[in-house]
Design a protein around this motif. Structure first.
Motif, mmCIF file in Angstrom:
data_model
loop_
_atom_site.group_PDB
_atom_site.id
_atom_site.type_symbol
_atom_site.label_atom_id
_atom_site.label_comp_id
_atom_site.label_asym_id
_atom_site.label_seq_id
_atom_site.Cartn_x
_atom_site.Cartn_y
_atom_site.Cartn_z
ATOM 1 N N ARG A 88 0.883 -1.252 -0.144
ATOM 2 C CA ARG A 88 0.282 0.126 -0.219
ATOM 3 C C ARG A 88 0.969 1.309 0.037
ATOM 4 N N GLN A 89 2.127 1.367 0.440
ATOM 5 C CA GLN A 89 2.967 2.381 0.291
ATOM 6 C C GLN A 89 4.112 2.277 -0.961
ATOM 7 N N ASP A 90 4.440 1.090 -1.228
ATOM 8 C CA ASP A 90 5.262 0.952 -2.283
ATOM 9 C C ASP A 90 5.310 -0.440 -2.582
ATOM 10 N N LYS A 91 4.829 -0.766 -3.779
ATOM 11 C CA LYS A 91 4.497 -2.148 -4.124
ATOM 12 C C LYS A 91 5.933 -2.871 -4.519
ATOM 13 N N ARG A 92 7.157 -2.198 -4.654
ATOM 14 C CA ARG A 92 8.190 -2.747 -4.979
ATOM 15 C C ARG A 92 8.784 -3.130 -3.591
ATOM 16 N N GLN A 93 8.814 -2.825 -2.610
ATOM 17 C CA GLN A 93 9.298 -2.484 -1.285
ATOM 18 C C GLN A 93 8.765 -3.975 -0.537
ATOM 19 N N PRO A 94 9.451 -4.660 0.381
ATOM 20 C CA PRO A 94 8.750 -5.825 1.313
ATOM 21 C C PRO A 94 7.471 -5.307 2.004
ATOM 22 N N HIS A 95 6.500 -6.241 1.730
ATOM 23 C CA HIS A 95 5.291 -5.914 2.560
ATOM 24 C C HIS A 95 5.344 -6.164 3.929
ATOM 25 N N ILE A 96 6.056 -7.170 4.412
ATOM 26 C CA ILE A 96 6.339 -7.366 5.894
ATOM 27 C C ILE A 96 7.691 -7.469 6.343
ATOM 28 N N ILE A 97 8.090 -6.715 7.360
ATOM 29 C CA ILE A 97 9.416 -6.655 7.782
ATOM 30 C C ILE A 97 9.486 -7.059 9.474
ATOM 31 N N LEU A 98 10.216 -8.000 9.898
ATOM 32 C CA LEU A 98 10.620 -8.253 11.285
ATOM 33 C C LEU A 98 11.805 -7.647 11.556
ATOM 34 N N TYR A 99 11.556 -7.223 12.958
ATOM 35 C CA TYR A 99 12.664 -6.630 13.862
ATOM 36 C C TYR A 99 13.093 -7.391 15.139
ATOM 37 N N THR A 100 14.351 -7.708 15.132
ATOM 38 C CA THR A 100 14.725 -8.338 16.509
ATOM 39 C C THR A 100 14.885 -7.319 17.726
ATOM 40 N N LYS A 101 15.092 -7.578 18.579
ATOM 41 C CA LYS A 101 15.291 -7.019 19.973
ATOM 42 C C LYS A 101 16.259 -5.909 19.751
ATOM 43 N N ASP A 102 17.616 -6.167 19.136
ATOM 44 C CA ASP A 102 18.734 -5.300 19.097
ATOM 45 C C ASP A 102 18.355 -4.516 17.509
ATOM 46 N N ASN A 103 17.257 -4.576 16.800
ATOM 47 C CA ASN A 103 16.769 -3.896 15.800
ATOM 48 C C ASN A 103 17.448 -4.356 14.361
ATOM 49 N N THR A 104 17.931 -5.813 14.417
ATOM 50 C CA THR A 104 18.260 -6.166 13.200
ATOM 51 C C THR A 104 17.051 -6.331 12.424
ATOM 52 N N HIS B 91 4.727 -12.594 -6.240
ATOM 53 C CA HIS B 91 5.836 -11.691 -6.029
ATOM 54 C C HIS B 91 7.255 -12.164 -6.542
ATOM 55 N N LEU B 92 7.219 -13.269 -6.993
ATOM 56 C CA LEU B 92 8.367 -14.106 -7.391
ATOM 57 C C LEU B 92 9.241 -14.196 -6.317
ATOM 58 N N GLU B 93 8.793 -14.554 -4.952
ATOM 59 C CA GLU B 93 9.747 -14.577 -3.985
ATOM 60 C C GLU B 93 9.713 -16.154 -3.536
ATOM 61 N N SER B 94 10.561 -16.400 -2.418
ATOM 62 C CA SER B 94 10.921 -17.562 -2.065
ATOM 63 C C SER B 94 9.399 -18.235 -1.456
ATOM 64 N N THR B 95 9.275 -19.471 -1.398
ATOM 65 C CA THR B 95 8.082 -19.950 -0.798
ATOM 66 C C THR B 95 8.040 -19.814 0.564
ATOM 67 N N ASP B 96 6.943 -19.697 1.365
ATOM 68 C CA ASP B 96 6.913 -19.421 2.778
ATOM 69 C C ASP B 96 7.683 -20.611 3.501
ATOM 70 N N GLU B 97 7.851 -21.736 3.034
ATOM 71 C CA GLU B 97 8.555 -22.792 3.725
ATOM 72 C C GLU B 97 10.179 -22.571 3.431
ATOM 73 N N GLN B 98 10.395 -22.190 2.436
ATOM 74 C CA GLN B 98 11.697 -21.765 1.996
ATOM 75 C C GLN B 98 12.128 -20.478 2.943
ATOM 76 N N LYS B 99 11.424 -19.780 3.084
ATOM 77 C CA LYS B 99 11.697 -18.544 4.006
ATOM 78 C C LYS B 99 11.838 -19.035 5.554
ATOM 79 N N LEU B 100 10.958 -20.044 6.045
ATOM 80 C CA LEU B 100 11.111 -20.473 7.254
ATOM 81 C C LEU B 100 12.580 -21.052 7.426
ATOM 82 N N ALA B 101 12.789 -21.932 6.415
ATOM 83 C CA ALA B 101 14.173 -22.855 6.305
ATOM 84 C C ALA B 101 15.269 -22.064 6.316
ATOM 85 N N LYS B 102 15.406 -20.795 5.646
ATOM 86 C CA LYS B 102 16.411 -19.859 5.625
ATOM 87 C C LYS B 102 16.483 -19.095 7.264
ATOM 88 N N LEU B 103 15.415 -18.778 7.741
ATOM 89 C CA LEU B 103 15.484 -18.043 8.843
ATOM 90 C C LEU B 103 15.997 -18.821 10.062
#
Length: 308
Positions: free
Chosen positions: A233-249, A263-275
């Protein structure tokens, strides 16, 4: 001779009438006496029965009114471990007084009062000889939302919960929610798509933690989920969801769950495996890098990067 006869007859007539009246009165009184006596006896018995009944009735009411009334506290039964003393105190305060008369009517009123508490549902109250036991299902907060100066929680079903400090729980903050719709009252469901997207991601990570890292959950290192750019809704080219850790990573998740192919991204399962691969290798998500990108389907391993 004629005169003497008429006098005799006259005397007879005078002497006959009074005797006849006395005889009739005596006969009449003889007939009425026993009937009157029977009536009086029956009336006396009836009055006695009524009087005894009245005495017993009022005596029973007196005994009940003078009988000591049992009172006792409310006891929250089977409360989960995460329910702290502060939340328990808040719930019990909502029920009313500290001690209650131990009867079914009062237990019913207690259950009605507690149904209005957002943290509880399916409330039932039972009376024992020592207390009123409350059985209920507790709503556990899954995320915190800060709207202006008023923070509040939401559970996995998007029910809004009033704020109670819970330092013993790891609760993720959801940031960037659209405030076009009014926040509902406590205990009501907040029907909002960006909120649902964040909660679905929290639930996904939480379930993976239970199977992969139950002793040291990865979710405990996530401080914020930002959905400001939900659905682009702000910018279609930017990530829709972003996570931040406690030290702001920054952890770049990308598109909402189930929409990775658009959006031609990794699958949800691949994202979890990477994380989780990165988490297991480093032992933490914090420190060392600014960003962890999970979007790129060409990455087979979780590679930290310095920009999108």
């Amino acid at each position: 001779m004629v005169k003497s006869k008429s006098k005799k007859n006259k005397k007879k007539r005078i002497s006959f009438r009074p005797g006849s009246l006395r005889a009739k009165k005596k006969q009449k009184s003889g007939r009425l006496g026993p009937s009157l006596i029977r009536f009086l006896k029956i009336s006396s018995i009836a009055c006695a029965v009524v009087a005894i009944g009245a005495i017993l009735y009022f005596a029973e009411k007196y005994v009940k009114s003078t009988k000591p009334v049992k009172t006792g506290p409310i006891v929250l039964m089977n409360a989960p471990e995460w329910v702290g003393d502060q939340l328990k105190a808040k719930i019990l305060t909502s029920a009313g007084d500290r001690t209650f008369r131990l009867d079914e009517d009062v237990a019913h009123l207690v259950a009605e009062n507690l149904e209005s508490v957002a943290w509880l549902h399916n409330v039932k109250a039972l009376t024992t000889d020592k207390s009123i036991q409350v059985h209920a299902t507790f709503r556990k907060p899954i995320a915190i939302v800060k709207s202006g100066l008023r923070p509040f929680y939401v559970d996995a079903e998007q029910v809004v919960l009033d704020y109670v400090p819970m330092p013993h729980l790891f609760i993720v903050q959801i940031r960037g929610l659209s405030m076009l719709t009014k926040v509902p009252r406590f205990g009501e469901i907040w029907y909002q798509d960006d909120l649902a997207a964040a909660i679905m991601l929290i639930d996904l990570i939480n379930r993976r933690d239970k199977t992969v890292t139950p002793q040291k959950p990865l979710l405990h290192e996530i401080a914020i989920i930002d959905v400001s750019n939900y659905n682009g809704r702000q910018d279609k080219r930017q990530p829709h969801i972003i996570l931040y850790t406690k030290d702001n990573t920054t952890i770049i998740w990308g598109a909402e769950l189930g929409t990775w192919q658009k959006h031609l991204e990794s699958t949800d399962e691949q994202k979890l495996a990477k994380l989780y691969g990165y988490y297991k290798e480093k032992g933490t998500l914090s420190g060392g890098v600014k960003y962890i990108n999970l979007r790129d389907p060409r990455d087979n391993i979780p590679l930290p990067i310095d920009k999108y």
